[in-house]
Design an enzyme around this catalytic site. Structure first.
Site, PDB file in Angstrom:
ATOM      1  CB  SER A 138     209.871  99.284  70.393  1.00 61.13           C
ATOM      2  OG  SER A 138     209.238  98.244  69.676  1.00 61.13           O
ATOM      3  CE1 TYR A 151     205.580  99.574  74.028  1.00 58.91           C
ATOM      4  CE2 TYR A 151     205.825  98.862  71.742  1.00 58.91           C
ATOM      5  CZ  TYR A 151     206.287  98.888  73.039  1.00 58.91           C
ATOM      6  OH  TYR A 151     207.460  98.233  73.361  1.00 58.91           O
TER       7      TYR A 151
HETATM    8  N1  LIG Z   1     208.994  92.291  74.605  1.00 51.08           N
HETATM    9  C1  LIG Z   1     209.083  92.845  73.402  1.00 51.08           C
HETATM   10  O1  LIG Z   1     208.778  92.204  72.362  1.00 51.08           O
HETATM   11  C2  LIG Z   1     209.570  94.259  73.270  1.00 51.08           C
HETATM   12  C3  LIG Z   1     209.872  94.733  71.979  1.00 51.08           C
HETATM   13  C4  LIG Z   1     210.353  96.020  71.829  1.00 51.08           C
HETATM   14  C5  LIG Z   1     210.553  96.810  72.933  1.00 51.08           C
HETATM   15  N2  LIG Z   1     210.241  96.356  74.189  1.00 51.08           N
HETATM   16  C6  LIG Z   1     210.490  97.245  75.322  1.00 51.08           C
HETATM   17  O2  LIG Z   1     211.453  96.643  76.166  1.00 51.08           O
HETATM   18  C7  LIG Z   1     211.298  97.133  77.494  1.00 51.08           C
HETATM   19  C8  LIG Z   1     211.310  95.965  78.460  1.00 51.08           C
HETATM   20  O3  LIG Z   1     210.121  95.215  78.306  1.00 51.08           O
HETATM   21  P1  LIG Z   1     210.052  93.629  78.451  1.00 51.08           P
HETATM   22  O4  LIG Z   1     209.762  93.085  77.115  1.00 51.08           O
HETATM   23  O5  LIG Z   1     211.237  93.141  79.200  1.00 51.08           O
HETATM   24  O6  LIG Z   1     208.697  93.434  79.236  1.00 51.08           O
HETATM   25  P2  LIG Z   1     208.354  93.191  80.776  1.00 51.08           P
HETATM   26  O7  LIG Z   1     209.137  92.067  81.325  1.00 51.08           O
HETATM   27  O8  LIG Z   1     206.875  93.113  80.825  1.00 51.08           O
HETATM   28  O9  LIG Z   1     208.867  94.520  81.460  1.00 51.08           O
HETATM   29  C9  LIG Z   1     208.183  95.729  81.498  1.00 51.08           C
HETATM   30  C10 LIG Z   1     208.490  96.300  82.874  1.00 51.08           C
HETATM   31  O10 LIG Z   1     208.042  97.650  82.927  1.00 51.08           O
HETATM   32  C11 LIG Z   1     207.623  97.859  84.235  1.00 51.08           C
HETATM   33  N3  LIG Z   1     206.732  98.997  84.371  1.00 51.08           N
HETATM   34  C12 LIG Z   1     205.632  99.288  83.644  1.00 51.08           C
HETATM   35  N4  LIG Z   1     205.063 100.416  84.091  1.00 51.08           N
HETATM   36  C13 LIG Z   1     205.833 100.824  85.140  1.00 51.08           C
HETATM   37  C14 LIG Z   1     205.762 101.917  86.014  1.00 51.08           C
HETATM   38  N5  LIG Z   1     204.804 102.839  85.907  1.00 51.08           N
HETATM   39  N6  LIG Z   1     206.704 102.028  86.979  1.00 51.08           N
HETATM   40  C15 LIG Z   1     207.688 101.112  87.086  1.00 51.08           C
HETATM   41  N7  LIG Z   1     207.812 100.056  86.285  1.00 51.08           N
HETATM   42  C16 LIG Z   1     206.890  99.917  85.321  1.00 51.08           C
HETATM   43  C17 LIG Z   1     206.898  96.584  84.621  1.00 51.08           C
HETATM   44  O11 LIG Z   1     206.839  96.538  86.019  1.00 51.08           O
HETATM   45  P3  LIG Z   1     205.896  95.519  86.824  1.00 51.08           P
HETATM   46  O12 LIG Z   1     206.689  94.234  86.798  1.00 51.08           O
HETATM   47  O13 LIG Z   1     205.776  96.146  88.157  1.00 51.08           O
HETATM   48  O14 LIG Z   1     204.601  95.464  86.063  1.00 51.08           O
HETATM   49  C18 LIG Z   1     207.795  95.533  83.994  1.00 51.08           C
HETATM   50  O15 LIG Z   1     208.764  95.067  84.897  1.00 51.08           O
HETATM   51  C19 LIG Z   1     210.020  97.944  77.506  1.00 51.08           C
HETATM   52  O16 LIG Z   1     210.311  99.319  77.437  1.00 51.08           O
HETATM   53  C20 LIG Z   1     209.306  97.496  76.224  1.00 51.08           C
HETATM   54  O17 LIG Z   1     208.437  98.490  75.732  1.00 51.08           O
HETATM   55  C21 LIG Z   1     209.763  95.091  74.367  1.00 51.08           C
END
Ligand SMILES: NC(=O)c1ccc[n+]([C@@H]2O[C@H](COP(=O)([O-])OP(=O)(O)OC[C@H]3O[C@@H](n4cnc5c(N)ncnc54)[C@H](OP(=O)(O)O)[C@@H]3O)[C@@H](O)[C@H]2O)c1
Length: 245
Positions: A138, A151
């Site tokens: 990130s 985080y």
């Molecule tokens: N959105 C942003 O602005 C942003 C910015 C920078 C980086 N990121 C990174 O991008 C990646 C994808 O995130 P996203 O934005 O697409 O958000 P998201 O849709 O909320 O996805 C996060 C996913 O992680 C899964 N997860 C969390 N803990 C877990 C565990 N213990 N075992 C298995 N699955 C688990 C969640 O599963 P459940 O559905 O079961 O809860 C969810 O599907 C993440 O690594 C996040 O840190 C996001």
């Protein structure tokens, strides 16, 4: 890149990226916590053109199951060319400040489990002489901020880890892609006030898929986060302390 393992496959960005690969006829092995979500995503990806979609229910913190998971994915798809690791949690910073347990949990989910999985994948890909490992870090990992430094520091650990892993595997035919999204509107950021810097998961999926295909070392997505973070990193620490970022 026809046979791919996707960890955290229910993530909005991972799902959008999986659609890019389904469109290209890839075979996918999805891993997530929710069987209902997995079933629905798998069905959708088949309709969108994936050659094969298998899935497995697993909590990412069950790191002892990873080696077998990789074996099972490879045997289901007839081999493994790539992996995308997307799972993550953005816990409240204030809770991580008052609970060391929560701080540990954030590191376990966002950093240690990802490092564990990528270590197993790296060893397999190194032995076979090809492969791509793409990991969601990130922009938050580029500089610690008061609002999310637990985080952010877990993501910083991932950025450093993938940098070293990339160097290790450089001459072995294996690419390591560090994905650094900025603000993306997903379930993770649902409570955030959105503004002009925000992107949708669909908007970031194509650059992510392209970076995986090309083996791009570090991808800021959308692209404008590269100059933004260059400026943020350049701010002197004394001045940075006084800013409300
Ligand atoms: N959105 C942003 O602005 C942003 C910015 C920078 C980086 N990121 C990174 O991008 C990646 C994808 O995130 P996203 O934005 O697409 O958000 P998201 O849709 O909320 O996805 C996060 C996913 O992680 C899964 N997860 C969390 N803990 C877990 C565990 N213990 N075992 C298995 N699955 C688990 C969640 O599963 P459940 O559905 O079961 O809860 C969810 O599907 C993440 O690594 C996040 O840190 C996001």
């Amino acid at each position: 890149m026809q046979r791919m393992l996707i960890m955290g496959a229910a993530s909005a960005m991972a799902e959008a990226t999986a659609r890019e690969f389904a469109r290209r006829g890839a075979a996918l092995f999805l891993v997530a916590r929710s069987p209902e979500r997995l079933q629905a995503i798998a069905q959708d990806l088949r309709i969108r053109g994936a050659a094969q979609v298998e899935y497995r229910v697993l909590n990412a913190r069950e790191t002892g199951a990873y080696l077998q998971l990789i074996e099972d994915a490879a045997s289901a798809l007839g081999g493994l060319d790539a992996a995308l690791i997307a799972h993550g949690t953005l816990s409240k910073q204030s809770e991580c400040e008052s609970s060391v347990e929560m701080l540990y949990q954030e590191f376990e989910t966002n950093a240690l489990s990802v490092m564990a999985l990528s270590t197993h994948l790296a060893n397999r890909f190194e032995a076979q002489g090809y492969g791509v490992i793409a990991i969601f870090s990130s922009v938050a990992g580029d500089r610690g901020r008061r609002s999310n430094y637990v985080y952010g520091s877990a993501k910083a650990a991932l950025s450093a880890f993938t940098s070293g892993l990339r160097q290790r595997l450089h001459a072995r035919g294996v690419h390591v892609v560090t994905i650094k999204p900025g603000f993306v509107a997903t379930p993770m950021t649902v409570g955030f006030k959105k503004g002009f810097l925000w992107a949708s998961p669909t908007a970031v999926a194509q650059p992510i898929a392209r970076a995986m295909i090309r083996g791009t070392p570090v991808l800021y997505v959308p692209w404008f986060w590269a100059p933004i973070m260059w400026i943020i990193r350049a701010i002197p620490e004394r001045l940075f302390c006084s800013l409300r970022l």
